[in-house]
Motif scaffolding. Structure first.
Motif, PDB file in Angstrom:
ATOM      1  N   SER A 223    -117.961 -40.869  -7.304  1.00  0.00           N
ATOM      2  CA  SER A 223    -116.769 -40.215  -6.766  1.00  0.00           C
ATOM      3  C   SER A 223    -117.031 -38.739  -6.497  1.00  0.00           C
ATOM      4  N   TYR A 224    -116.380 -38.216  -5.450  1.00  0.00           N
ATOM      5  CA  TYR A 224    -116.490 -36.806  -5.072  1.00  0.00           C
ATOM      6  C   TYR A 224    -115.162 -36.400  -4.453  1.00  0.00           C
ATOM      7  N   PRO A 225    -114.890 -35.102  -4.310  1.00  0.00           N
ATOM      8  CA  PRO A 225    -113.611 -34.685  -3.704  1.00  0.00           C
ATOM      9  C   PRO A 225    -113.436 -35.290  -2.325  1.00  0.00           C
TER      10      PRO A 225
ATOM     11  N   ASP B  39    -114.323 -25.371   0.588  1.00  0.00           N
ATOM     12  CA  ASP B  39    -114.667 -26.730   1.000  1.00  0.00           C
ATOM     13  C   ASP B  39    -115.529 -27.380  -0.083  1.00  0.00           C
ATOM     14  N   ASN B  40    -114.971 -28.356  -0.780  1.00  0.00           N
ATOM     15  CA  ASN B  40    -115.766 -29.086  -1.770  1.00  0.00           C
ATOM     16  C   ASN B  40    -115.836 -30.567  -1.424  1.00  0.00           C
ATOM     17  N   THR B  41    -115.640 -30.892  -0.154  1.00  0.00           N
ATOM     18  CA  THR B  41    -115.745 -32.280   0.305  1.00  0.00           C
ATOM     19  C   THR B  41    -117.081 -32.468   1.017  1.00  0.00           C
ATOM     20  N   PRO B  42    -117.983 -33.233   0.447  1.00  0.00           N
ATOM     21  CA  PRO B  42    -119.314 -33.373   1.046  1.00  0.00           C
ATOM     22  C   PRO B  42    -119.253 -34.016   2.424  1.00  0.00           C
ATOM     23  N   SER B  43    -120.163 -33.594   3.272  1.00  0.00           N
ATOM     24  CA  SER B  43    -120.299 -34.214   4.590  1.00  0.00           C
ATOM     25  C   SER B  43    -121.655 -34.901   4.727  1.00  0.00           C
ATOM     26  N   ASN B  44    -122.401 -34.980   3.619  1.00  0.00           N
ATOM     27  CA  ASN B  44    -123.740 -35.555   3.701  1.00  0.00           C
ATOM     28  C   ASN B  44    -123.690 -37.065   3.866  1.00  0.00           C
ATOM     29  N   GLY B  45    -124.814 -37.631   4.341  1.00  0.00           N
ATOM     30  CA  GLY B  45    -124.951 -39.078   4.348  1.00  0.00           C
ATOM     31  C   GLY B  45    -125.285 -39.563   2.947  1.00  0.00           C
ATOM     32  N   TRP B  46    -124.840 -40.761   2.620  1.00  0.00           N
ATOM     33  CA  TRP B  46    -125.079 -41.317   1.286  1.00  0.00           C
ATOM     34  C   TRP B  46    -125.907 -42.591   1.425  1.00  0.00           C
ATOM     35  N   THR B  47    -126.905 -42.733   0.570  1.00  0.00           N
ATOM     36  CA  THR B  47    -127.647 -43.994   0.499  1.00  0.00           C
ATOM     37  C   THR B  47    -126.904 -44.893  -0.476  1.00  0.00           C
TER      38      THR B  47
END
Length: 406
Positions: free
Chosen positions: A322-324, A226-234
């Motif tokens: 950009s991210y996966p 899993d390389n897809t972030p689930s974090n919140g982004w500011t």
């Protein structure tokens, strides 16, 4: 007890007869005799035989006049006549072991009677076939930030007397398994941030009996971390100073279980962490993702700004990170400039070019000048206007200039 390869109807001796009308096989292997005047009598002879191989068992046979063969009391086949030798094979398969074989002879008319048998081989069953072989799940995709290394192989084969089955992997592993069932795999390889392709491992299954082995059936299992972030982004930063290099925290990486590539584009834009920045970097779970860029200058447009407004317009830029699996647009807003000046100059009242100017007849070129006015509040250039059409201004001791009237 006699092994099949050496067994004949003469294995245990017994009466033997010679009849010129019989074949050489019948004369050589018979148990028989003659009993003139006795007709249609059923005579049964029995032996013990050991089959050494799983298969259908084959015999050469002859009989006078007719009869059949049974194994452990079960009918197998009728025998041929006495003029030659007839090949006969059991209709079913026999496992290795010791059996009782019996043969009957019925003499329907005058003359001798007898039976003759010789075991000559066996027919193994056809090699098994693989009916299904698959993995669940396939592909195995980690999706919660925890690596998943498992899948279940399900395999099925069909065939007679399957004696062994095995599964091998492209990693050199080998398992002995039943002819049908499941196998849990807990060590799948994992993908990494060096590429976009999933990791793969192949597995092959086959089943065997004494007739041979099936062809290997092969499946390939794919696994991706899993390389897809689930974090919140500011995604919005405001009230920033103009034309200034800033470093902002756009999020703490969460929900991944492998090094994850995060990137940005555009001149002067970088992503990084702990002082190390570039256009693209690998981050691991829990690291802070930072964006470094230079803010926009003050917005010099006064569009929509009222005449008594204290502040002008803000100025924004958008940088894509950009991210996966996606991207985020990060907006960085330069604060609105101050456009209202508070004049804090000393008054200069009751002073004239000449105190008795009313008595001067030659229109002297003398002017009154205010004290210095410091302009230290506004942050962008503004037009100076006055309420007296005869007034002029000098900026930084420059030339005197006419200005527009308020």
């Amino acid at each position: 007890m006699t092994n099949d390869f050496s067994w004949t109807s003469r294995s245990t001796g017994g009466p033997q007869y010679f009849e010129p009308n019989w074949s050489g096989f019948m004369n050589g292997y018979n148990i028989g005799g003659t009993e003139p005047g006795t007709y249609n009598t059923i005579r049964t002879y029995s032996w013990t035989i050991t089959f050494n191989n799983y298969g259908k068992q084959s015999f050469w046979t002859a009989v006078d006049d007719y009869g059949d063969v049974r194994i452990n009391g079960a009918y197998q086949f009728s025998m041929g006549g006495f003029n030659g030798q007839t090949a006969r094979t059991t209709p079913g398969y026999f496992a290795p072991g010791t059996y009782t074989i019996s043969a009957t002879s019925v003499n329907s008319g005058a003359g001798p009677y007898g039976v003759a048998l010789d075991w000559y081989g066996f027919s193994p069953p056809p090699a098994p076939t693989v009916t299904s072989f698959y993995a669940t799940p396939n592909p195995q995709n980690s999706g919660t930030g925890t690596p998943l290394y498992s899948t279940t192989l399900t395999f099925n084969s069909s065939g007679t007397n399957i004696t062994s089955a095995n599964i091998i992997s492209s990693a050199g592993e080998s398992w002995s398994v039943a002819s049908s069932g499941t196998l849990s795999i807990t060590n799948l390889p994992q993908s990494n941030a060096n590429g976009t392709s999933p990791a793969q491992r192949s597995y092959s299954f086959r089943a065997c009996n004494n007739g041979g082995c099936s062809s290997y059936s092969t499946i390939t299992v794919s696994a991706r971390n899993d390389n897809t972030p689930s974090n919140g982004w500011t995604t919005s930063f405001t009230n920033l100073d103009p034309s200034t290099q800033v470093t902002v925290n756009v999020g703490t990486l969460a929900g991944v279980d492998m090094p994850t590539t995060i990137s940005t584009s555009g001149s002067g834009n970088f992503v990084g962490n702990a002082g190390s920045f570039s256009g693209s970097k690998n981050f691991t779970n829990g690291q802070t993702v930072q964006l470094r860029t230079t803010t926009m200058p003050f917005n010099t447009s006064m569009a929509g700004v009222g005449s008594n407004a204290t502040y002008g317009n803000t100025n924004s830029k958008t940088v894509t990170v950009s991210y996966p699996g996606g991207s985020k647009s990060i907006t960085l807003t330069t604060k609105a400039p101050v456009v209202k000046e508070t004049f804090n100059a000393a008054d200069n009242t009751n002073k004239f070019p000449f105190e008795d100017i009313d008595f001067v007849t030659n229109n002297p070129l003398e002017f009154t000048v205010s004290s210095q006015v410091d302009v230290d509040d506004i942050e962008i250039a503004q037009e100076v206007k006055v309420d007296d059409p005869d007034a002029q201004v000098s900026i930084n001791n420059g030339t005197w200039q006419n200005v527009r009237e308020i």
